[in-house]
Scaffold this motif. Structure first.
Motif, PDB file in Angstrom:
ATOM      1  N   THR A 112       0.917  -1.220   0.048  1.00  0.00           N
ATOM      2  CA  THR A 112       0.045  -0.079   0.032  1.00  0.00           C
ATOM      3  C   THR A 112       0.914   1.214  -0.162  1.00  0.00           C
ATOM      4  OG1 THR A 112      -1.956  -0.918   1.368  1.00  0.00           O
ATOM      5  CG2 THR A 112      -1.777   1.401   1.335  1.00  0.00           C
ATOM      6  N   GLN A 113       2.065   1.301   0.896  1.00  0.00           N
ATOM      7  CA  GLN A 113       2.620   2.474   1.019  1.00  0.00           C
ATOM      8  C   GLN A 113       3.697   2.785  -0.247  1.00  0.00           C
ATOM      9  OE1 GLN A 113       2.432   4.738   3.318  1.00  0.00           O
ATOM     10  NE2 GLN A 113       0.458   3.595   3.972  1.00  0.00           N
ATOM     11  N   GLY A 118       3.954   5.793  -5.417  1.00  0.00           N
ATOM     12  CA  GLY A 118       3.800   5.985  -7.050  1.00  0.00           C
ATOM     13  C   GLY A 118       2.577   7.304  -7.462  1.00  0.00           C
ATOM     14  N   LEU A 119       1.576   7.137  -6.652  1.00  0.00           N
ATOM     15  CA  LEU A 119       0.581   8.082  -6.628  1.00  0.00           C
ATOM     16  C   LEU A 119       0.952   9.510  -6.422  1.00  0.00           C
ATOM     17  CD1 LEU A 119      -2.436   6.230  -4.928  1.00  0.00           C
ATOM     18  CD2 LEU A 119      -1.692   5.913  -7.268  1.00  0.00           C
ATOM     19  N   ILE A 120       1.887   9.656  -5.503  1.00  0.00           N
ATOM     20  CA  ILE A 120       2.442  11.108  -5.165  1.00  0.00           C
ATOM     21  C   ILE A 120       2.983  11.500  -6.168  1.00  0.00           C
ATOM     22  CG2 ILE A 120       3.935  12.310  -3.728  1.00  0.00           C
ATOM     23  CD1 ILE A 120       3.062  10.490  -1.242  1.00  0.00           C
ATOM     24  N   SER A 128      -4.224   5.306   3.170  1.00  0.00           N
ATOM     25  CA  SER A 128      -3.896   5.121   4.605  1.00  0.00           C
ATOM     26  C   SER A 128      -2.714   5.445   5.197  1.00  0.00           C
ATOM     27  CB  SER A 128      -4.215   3.522   4.515  1.00  0.00           C
ATOM     28  OG  SER A 128      -5.270   3.190   3.879  1.00  0.00           O
ATOM     29  N   VAL A 129      -2.607   5.798   6.312  1.00  0.00           N
ATOM     30  CA  VAL A 129      -1.423   6.057   7.168  1.00  0.00           C
ATOM     31  C   VAL A 129      -1.238   4.885   8.031  1.00  0.00           C
ATOM     32  CG1 VAL A 129      -1.479   8.511   7.004  1.00  0.00           C
ATOM     33  CG2 VAL A 129      -2.450   7.296   8.888  1.00  0.00           C
ATOM     34  N   LYS A 130      -0.200   4.280   8.373  1.00  0.00           N
ATOM     35  CA  LYS A 130       0.253   3.221   9.143  1.00  0.00           C
ATOM     36  C   LYS A 130      -0.465   2.189   8.937  1.00  0.00           C
ATOM     37  CE  LYS A 130       1.218   6.537  13.105  1.00  0.00           C
ATOM     38  NZ  LYS A 130       0.873   6.868  14.478  1.00  0.00           N
ATOM     39  N   SER A 131      -1.071   1.454   9.801  1.00  0.00           N
ATOM     40  CA  SER A 131      -1.947   0.149   9.289  1.00  0.00           C
ATOM     41  C   SER A 131      -3.317   0.426   9.546  1.00  0.00           C
ATOM     42  CB  SER A 131      -1.751  -0.895   9.985  1.00  0.00           C
ATOM     43  OG  SER A 131      -0.248  -1.235   9.609  1.00  0.00           O
ATOM     44  N   GLU A 155      -5.670   0.441   2.647  1.00  0.00           N
ATOM     45  CA  GLU A 155      -5.195  -0.683   2.865  1.00  0.00           C
ATOM     46  C   GLU A 155      -6.588  -1.314   3.704  1.00  0.00           C
ATOM     47  OE1 GLU A 155      -2.533  -2.847   6.326  1.00  0.00           O
ATOM     48  OE2 GLU A 155      -1.823  -0.934   5.552  1.00  0.00           O
ATOM     49  N   ILE A 156      -6.704  -2.675   3.344  1.00  0.00           N
ATOM     50  CA  ILE A 156      -8.102  -3.290   3.816  1.00  0.00           C
ATOM     51  C   ILE A 156      -7.499  -4.727   4.602  1.00  0.00           C
ATOM     52  CG2 ILE A 156     -10.197  -4.146   3.510  1.00  0.00           C
ATOM     53  CD1 ILE A 156     -10.735  -2.224   1.662  1.00  0.00           C
TER      54      ILE A 156
END
Length: 462
Positions: A112-113, A118-120, A128-131, A155-156
């Motif tokens: 996810t991170q 890449g999105l940035i 999402s931040v952290k988990s 993130e899910i």
């Protein structure tokens, strides 16, 4: 432009405005409150309404509450349901956002991170931040999404069946990725690993029409997941080692400070460096490339993001620990552990070159059910195959591994991570590669902290 005005919050939640205000963020925790935040008073171990005044004192400009309080707020019947409505409203008010979602038994936070990176590069991004991947974290992440966002990734996670479906329906992703499925949380599934696979497949329940499902073709549950994705109307793209994979991993070559990935993306040869040195980052990087492609990120931006993405704390981050006589390398894998990630970590450590020994300090893998002892004892073989020199174990489950180890590989055993830490710190020598890995709940981080504290320069590792 503010993230939310009081009137928008009231419109989204059906609440009543008391005192006009606007906010730039959303928080549920006064410990991390920032100036301009909306504080959401959720019920927990303590009632969140007890913290409204401290939140406002620390800079929150308004609160979302279910009982009258002093200060500007929006009054609703249920703050948790209101947070969910706020998240849904944030999604619907920004229809231009291309949304992705990631789940899996292993690697979902790191993937996810990496996708976020890449999105940035591609434009206005959100993630999402952290988990933050559960029934609170997902709607909270949506509620924090600015209205001008172009791309977002969420993130899910899950521990039980029927947890992913509502989260996927909140996000309504255009693309989803399942990193892999394995023996994680199996104690909560009477039917074992197939139950975990079916629970992961719930991520397709919220996929937008014409969406993309990115799946691991090397995983035993690929066919089950592919069928579920197709039934939901999603187009399946695969990653793995097979010739038919859309993103095919050809080779993964760890180097001293990076790794080189050789692959074929839709038949096109790629050869690129990444900062991750763990072998699991071969397939992970394939999943990231496909996810970024599905979210309309150029290949150039995708490769640049992967090339600069550093290991996360507790998930492979490395530190050089300086002792008076020299230095050793600490590899921090203390955030999470299961049989899949343990085996991958041992393989990666075994491939590393160094002047000293390869040492692992392991704490219990949790939520493995009745087969837990067997899963732990089974780690003896991959440890031997990787050529690990010394193994330290902590916890009642890790006792099964300790008993299965040959005497030449035994470093030390203790009932807890805190009790094991001094044994590991005494053993570490210049030139060693020392990996700490275990479930967060078994406190593997205590061993990491003790090793970091050895640094001879300032108490901090470099």
């Amino acid at each position: 432009m503010s993230l939310w005005t009081a009137d928008e919050i009231a419109r989204a939640t059906g609440g009543q405005v008391v005192g006009d205000f606007a906010v730039d963020g959303v928080s549920i925790d006064t410990r991390s409150i920032e100036t301009g935040d909306l504080f959401v008073a959720l019920a927990g171990v303590r009632d969140g309404h007890e913290f409204v005044a401290p939140a406002l004192a620390k800079g929150a400009t308004g609160a979302l509450v279910s009982q009258p309080v002093e200060g500007p707020h929006v009054l609703v019947d249920d703050t948790f349901k209101a947070l969910e409505k706020l998240g849904e409203f944030a999604r619907t008010r920004a229809p231009q956002v291309r949304r992705g979602a990631v789940t899996g038994s292993v690697g979902k936070t790191s993937v996810t991170q990496a996708v976020r990176a890449g999105l940035i590069l591609a434009g206005r991004a959100h993630s999402s931040v952290k988990s933050y991947n559960n029934h609170i974290g997902v709607p909270l992440t949506l509620a924090r999404m600015p209205r001008d966002t172009e791309r977002a990734v969420f993130e899910i996670g899950m521990n039980h069946a029927d947890e992913i479906t509502p989260l996927s329906r909140f996000v309504r992703p255009h693309a989803v990725a399942i990193t892999t499925v394995g023996a994680v949380h199996v104690e909560n599934f009477p039917d074992g690993e197939i139950g975990v696979a079916r629970a992961k497949a719930e991520i397709f329940d919220g996929v937008e029409p014409g969406g993309v499902a990115i799946l691991n073709a090397d995983n035993a549950w690929f066919d089950l997941l592919s069928e579920a994705a197709a039934k939901a109307g999603a187009k399946v793209l695969s990653f793995g080692a097979g010739e038919a994979c859309d993103a095919r991993l050809i080779d993964f070559q760890p180097q001293a400070d990076h790794a080189v990935v050789q692959a074929r993306l839709h038949g096109k040869a790629l050869d690129f460096p990444i900062l991750q040195k763990g072998f699991h980052w071969g397939p992970n990087s394939m999943a990231v490339l496909l996810m970024l492609e599905a979210l309309d990120v150029s290949l150039g931006d995708s490769l640049a993001a992967l090339g600069a993405f550093e290991p996360l704390e507790g998930r492979g981050a490395e530190r050089t620990i300086h002792l008076p006589a020299g230095a050793f390398t600490l590899i921090d894998e203390s955030y999470n552990a299961n049989p899949i990630s343990m085996t991958a970590a041992f393989k990666s450590l075994g491939a590393r070159k160094g002047s000293g020994r390869r040492i692992v300090a392991l704490t219990d893998m949790l939520e493995l059910g009745e087969g837990g002892a067997g899963y732990h004892a089974g780690l003896a073989q991959p440890l031997a195959e990787a050529g690990i020199d010394l193994v330290f174990c902590a916890g009642p489950l890790m006792k099964s591994l300790w008993d299965a180890l040959p005497p030449t590989r035994r470093g030390g055993y203790a009932e807890s991570a805190a009790q094991l830490a001094p044994q590991v710190t005494r053993a570490a020598e210049p030139g060693d590669l020392v990996m700490v890995k275990g479930s967060n709940g078994s406190k593997a981080g205590a061993v990491t902290a003790a090793l970091v504290a050895l640094d001879a320069r300032s108490g901090k590792a470099g």
